[in-house]
Design an enzyme around this catalytic site. Structure first.
Site, PDB file in Angstrom:
ATOM      1  N   HIS A   1      50.123 125.450 -70.327  1.00  0.00           N
ATOM      2  CA  HIS A   1      48.856 124.722 -70.446  1.00  0.00           C
ATOM      3  C   HIS A   1      48.902 124.075 -71.823  1.00  0.00           C
ATOM      4  CE1 HIS A   1      46.916 126.670 -66.979  1.00  0.00           C
ATOM      5  NE2 HIS A   1      47.451 127.813 -67.392  1.00  0.00           N
TER       6      HIS A   1
ATOM      7  N   ARG B   1      54.067 122.263 -62.694  1.00  0.00           N
ATOM      8  CA  ARG B   1      52.930 121.351 -62.864  1.00  0.00           C
ATOM      9  C   ARG B   1      53.232 119.961 -62.316  1.00  0.00           C
ATOM     10  NH1 ARG B   1      50.131 125.898 -63.577  1.00  0.00           N
ATOM     11  NH2 ARG B   1      49.905 126.587 -65.714  1.00  0.00           N
TER      12      ARG B   1
ATOM     13  N   HIS C   1      55.771 138.838 -60.114  1.00  0.00           N
ATOM     14  CA  HIS C   1      55.435 139.369 -61.445  1.00  0.00           C
ATOM     15  C   HIS C   1      54.779 140.753 -61.403  1.00  0.00           C
ATOM     16  CE1 HIS C   1      51.817 137.376 -60.077  1.00  0.00           C
ATOM     17  NE2 HIS C   1      52.224 136.178 -60.436  1.00  0.00           N
TER      18      HIS C   1
ATOM     19  N   ASP D   1      57.667 133.106 -64.142  1.00  0.00           N
ATOM     20  CA  ASP D   1      56.225 132.824 -64.131  1.00  0.00           C
ATOM     21  C   ASP D   1      55.824 131.946 -65.316  1.00  0.00           C
ATOM     22  OD1 ASP D   1      53.662 132.770 -63.134  1.00  0.00           O
ATOM     23  OD2 ASP D   1      53.043 134.619 -64.114  1.00  0.00           O
TER      24      ASP D   1
ATOM     25  N   ALA E   1      44.721 131.012 -68.241  1.00  0.00           N
ATOM     26  CA  ALA E   1      45.752 132.062 -68.170  1.00  0.00           C
ATOM     27  C   ALA E   1      47.104 131.425 -67.886  1.00  0.00           C
ATOM     28  CB  ALA E   1      45.402 133.051 -67.077  1.00  0.00           C
TER      29      ALA E   1
ATOM     30  N   HIS F   1      50.911 137.025 -54.892  1.00  0.00           N
ATOM     31  CA  HIS F   1      50.265 137.333 -56.180  1.00  0.00           C
ATOM     32  C   HIS F   1      49.345 138.507 -55.856  1.00  0.00           C
ATOM     33  CE1 HIS F   1      48.372 136.178 -60.161  1.00  0.00           C
ATOM     34  NE2 HIS F   1      47.597 137.142 -59.694  1.00  0.00           N
TER      35      HIS F   1
ATOM     36  N   ASN G   1      50.546 125.738 -56.789  1.00  0.00           N
ATOM     37  CA  ASN G   1      49.108 125.898 -57.089  1.00  0.00           C
ATOM     38  C   ASN G   1      48.615 124.791 -58.016  1.00  0.00           C
ATOM     39  OD1 ASN G   1      50.547 127.002 -59.301  1.00  0.00           O
ATOM     40  ND2 ASN G   1      48.774 128.211 -59.929  1.00  0.00           N
TER      41      ASN G   1
ATOM     42  N   HIS H   1      55.848 127.565 -62.755  1.00  0.00           N
ATOM     43  CA  HIS H   1      54.817 126.544 -62.549  1.00  0.00           C
ATOM     44  C   HIS H   1      55.283 125.289 -63.274  1.00  0.00           C
ATOM     45  CE1 HIS H   1      52.014 129.492 -60.836  1.00  0.00           C
ATOM     46  NE2 HIS H   1      52.632 130.327 -61.654  1.00  0.00           N
TER      47      HIS H   1
HETATM   48  O1  DOR Z   1      48.815 133.399 -65.756  1.00  0.00           O
HETATM   49  C1  DOR Z   1      48.988 132.769 -64.740  1.00  0.00           C
HETATM   50  N1  DOR Z   1      48.968 131.413 -64.747  1.00  0.00           N
HETATM   51  N2  DOR Z   1      49.151 133.412 -63.569  1.00  0.00           N
HETATM   52  C2  DOR Z   1      49.187 132.769 -62.401  1.00  0.00           C
HETATM   53  O2  DOR Z   1      49.309 133.401 -61.384  1.00  0.00           O
HETATM   54  C3  DOR Z   1      48.994 131.298 -62.348  1.00  0.00           C
HETATM   55  C4  DOR Z   1      49.384 130.680 -63.611  1.00  0.00           C
HETATM   56  C5  DOR Z   1      48.984 129.237 -63.748  1.00  0.00           C
HETATM   57  O3  DOR Z   1      49.173 128.487 -62.790  1.00  0.00           O
HETATM   58  O4  DOR Z   1      48.535 128.853 -64.829  1.00  0.00           O
END
Ligand code: DOR
Length: 343
Positions: free
Chosen positions: A255, A17, A176, A251, A266, A134, A40, A15
């Protein structure tokens, strides 16, 4: 052995971002040849225009080849996906994030509705576009009750099995993988493979949740959640097996610390440590010869890409993972690592 050189790896799920968060982490991925960049975002990357603009942004600042994990959403149509694959073959995969299971999945399609999108999956099957899942389900479809987080991947097994039967030639990858049940399913279908994140090798459910299932360590909270020993052992065995069906994907999901702690988001930001953690993991299991296939070969072969030409070198040398990195708490913060990437 104090040094090891391997072929340059790929990261088949990260990710990256957007905006300042992306700028904080993106340079860490230059160690890879290819990176699957998940779409996403708050505004999901799910049409040609968004894919091109997201990909060009990434391309302008990196050395790796970005492949976009474009989202299958309620806005997806066969016509849109024909256009996407006509233009971007080999540069885009389809990512299926079922509705509601994780960050920014509100526009995802619920498992029972997936059949309405089968024409897109047929296209993917015909054109050899990988379909990345997923594989979790958050609610019991009969009772409507929430399924505990630890049981969500296992609950998705029957849905994945149906898909595997309905599309025998589709390249289906379970992202994952975190449970023995999913590993077993993958082993019984030729069209299934599974990527493994260091998250599920390194962490246990009880490091994250208490006995009542309450989250107490948000910095080890990612989805699918870390599992207990029975499942973790199956993931470790799959990684060590050398079976080409299982390969690395980080993965990495950063954040900012403040957001993570306030909103219990998460995602583990593991990009600082993935390769050195895995080098140590294979070395400590006396299986260093399986390291290179796991991180640099099996994924590329699965998705039909040539192996990377460059090599990277690791040295046995200790360093400590920082407690904070550009406003983000890294996975394994404070841990002493035994290997270092040196060139
Ligand atoms: O822990 C996760 N964070 N699992 C995911 O599938 C998405 C990801 C996120 O985009 O933060």
């Amino acid at each position: 052995m104090t040094e090891i050189s391997i072929r340059q790896p790929d990261d088949w799920h990260a990710h990256l971002r957007i905006g300042s968060l992306s700028e904080s982490v993106i340079d860490l991925f230059n160690v890879y040849g290819r990176v699957v960049c998940m779409g996403n975002l708050a505004d999901p990357i799910d049409n040609l225009h968004k894919i091109i603009s997201y990909r060009s942004n990434i391309l302008s600042s990196v050395d790796f080849l970005p492949i976009i994990g474009a989202m299958l959403t309620k806005n997806s149509t066969l016509e849109k996906w024909i256009k996407i694959t006509n233009l971007l073959y080999g540069r885009v995969f389809i990512k299926y994030l079922p509705e509601g299971v994780t960050t920014n999945s509100e526009s995802g399609i619920a498992w029972p509705e997936l059949e309405n999108y089968y024409p897109i999956l047929e296209l993917a099957q015909d054109r050899r576009i990988p379909f990345l899942i997923h594989a979790e389900i958050d609610r019991d479809l009969k009772t409507g009750e929430l399924i505990p987080e630890i049981a969500r991947e296992k609950a998705a097994v029957p849905y994945v099995e149906k898909l595997a039967r309905d599309f025998p030639e589709l390249i289906i990858n379970i992202e994952h993988v975190s449970t023995r049940a999913m590993v077993d399913l993958i082993m019984t279908h030729d069209n299934l493979s599974g990527s493994i994140s260091p998250n599920h090798l390194a962490h246990r459910y009880e490091d994250v949740f208490d006995e009542q299932g309450n989250l107490f360590n948000v910095h080890k909270y990612f989805k699918p959640v870390a599992k207990a020993k029975y499942d973790q052992a199956a993931i470790i065995a799959a990684a060590l097996s050398g079976d080409k069906k299982f390969f690395f994907a980080s993965d990495s999901a950063p954040h900012y610390q403040a957001d993570k702690e306030k909103f219990q988001k998460a995602g583990a930001f593991n990009a600082l440590t993935n390769l050195t953690y895995l080098c140590e993991f294979f070395a400590e299991h006396n299986a260093l010869e399986k390291f290179e296939p796991f991180v640099s070969e099996s994924g590329a072969r699965r998705y039909g890409f040539p192996l990377n030409d460059r090599t990277i070198k690791f040295r046995r040398e200790t360093w400590t993972v920082s407690l904070i990195y550009r406003g983000i708490v890294p996975d394994l913060a404070g841990r002493i690592m035994k290997w270092k990437v040196i060139e």
